[in-house]
Scaffold this active site. Structure first.
Site, PDB file in Angstrom:
ATOM      1  N   LYS A 125      81.655  26.357 -56.171  1.00 25.62           N
ATOM      2  CA  LYS A 125      83.191  26.118 -56.943  1.00 25.62           C
ATOM      3  C   LYS A 125      83.776  25.660 -56.776  1.00 25.62           C
ATOM      4  O   LYS A 125      84.886  25.485 -58.420  1.00 25.62           O
ATOM      5  CB  LYS A 125      83.760  27.752 -55.347  1.00 25.62           C
ATOM      6  CG  LYS A 125      84.359  28.320 -56.119  1.00 25.62           C
ATOM      7  CD  LYS A 125      85.603  28.666 -55.489  1.00 25.62           C
ATOM      8  CE  LYS A 125      86.740  28.038 -55.920  1.00 25.62           C
ATOM      9  NZ  LYS A 125      88.472  28.066 -54.791  1.00 25.62           N
ATOM     10  N   ASP A 143      83.968  33.033 -57.877  1.00 29.13           N
ATOM     11  CA  ASP A 143      84.836  32.965 -56.561  1.00 29.13           C
ATOM     12  C   ASP A 143      84.752  34.289 -55.851  1.00 29.13           C
ATOM     13  O   ASP A 143      83.713  35.384 -56.650  1.00 29.13           O
ATOM     14  CB  ASP A 143      86.483  32.270 -56.178  1.00 29.13           C
ATOM     15  CG  ASP A 143      86.499  33.060 -57.339  1.00 29.13           C
ATOM     16  OD1 ASP A 143      86.490  34.396 -58.016  1.00 29.13           O
ATOM     17  OD2 ASP A 143      88.010  34.407 -56.964  1.00 29.13           O
TER      18      ASP A 143
END
Length: 212
Positions: A125, A143
């Site tokens: 991420k 996320d």
DNA sequence: ATCCCGAGGG
DNA sequence: CCCTCTGGAT
């Protein structure tokens, strides 16, 4: 236009509507260069952007360069970032990240995802955030918001963020990944809240399988 | 009690 | 695969 029935059809429609609603969606982590964005994104794990932005002015003033951060006193660093949570591991990761930047990447933040994820505290991420926001390269950060909205909208059934990333990636051109992620996050914060989604105010309600 | 732009380790 | 790391907000 008819209701999209396939995940891809919905993804394209969702992307189009969110682009209309949030045309200038930007990363809300305060930063002036790739190094600062990298540090801020490491701090953002399980923490709000607003909270990260309260500590980064002090952090960046005290450690302006990777070299400064690599040489940081860990106790002092922990004190500066404490309110962002997980502060012991984050402090260790920031120093480790900066040390590797200095010794293996010439003090520069790398652009390659495999290089980025070699850095301490940098997972998929965070690497994708740096790629898409700092370098304008293809990167689809998944996320908690992107995962939650993608599942609610019926774009994927996967729980694993890496699977979500790859499924979403097939629906949209790489040049749109970054903005799509940013817009899902913004919509997740403003409308499609984790606990109490405001479906009555959602511009996606008519095509959302979870709307009630 | 649950969530916030997760990642590392066992 | 699981668990742990943490403070702040709701």
């Amino acid at each position: 236009m008819g209701k999209p029935r396939s995940p891809k059809g919905r993804a394209v429609e969702v992307a189009s509507r969110l682009a209309g609603e949030y045309p200038g969606a930007e990363c809300e982590l305060t930063h002036r260069n790739p190094f600062e964005l990298l540090a801020a994104t490491i701090l953002s794990a399980q923490c709000t952007d607003a909270r990260v932005n309260m500590v980064t002015p002090n952090l960046f003033a005290r450690y302006p360069t990777p070299q400064d951060l690599a040489n940081a006193d860990i106790s002092e660093l922990e004190g500066i970032i404490r309110s962002t949570g997980f502060y012991q591991s984050k402090a260790k990761n920031l120093i480790g990240m900066a040390t590797k930047l200095v010794h293996q990447f010439g003090g520069e933040v790398p652009r390659d995802l495999d290089d980025l994820t070699q850095l301490a505290g940098v997972g998929r991420k965070t690497g994708n955030v740096v790629r898409s926001v700092a370098f304008n390269l293809p990167g689809l950060p998944v996320d908690t918001h992107v995962g939650r909205l993608s599942r609610r909208l019926g774009l994927t059934t996967a729980e694993d963020p890496v699977k979500v990333e790859h499924e979403l990636g097939k629906f949209l051109p790489p040049t749109e990944w970054g903005h799509f992620s940013l817009r899902l996050i913004l919509h997740g914060r403003r409308v499609c809240d984790a606990r109490k989604p405001r479906c009555g105010d959602c511009l996606l309600a008519d095509i959302c399988p979870s709307s009630r």
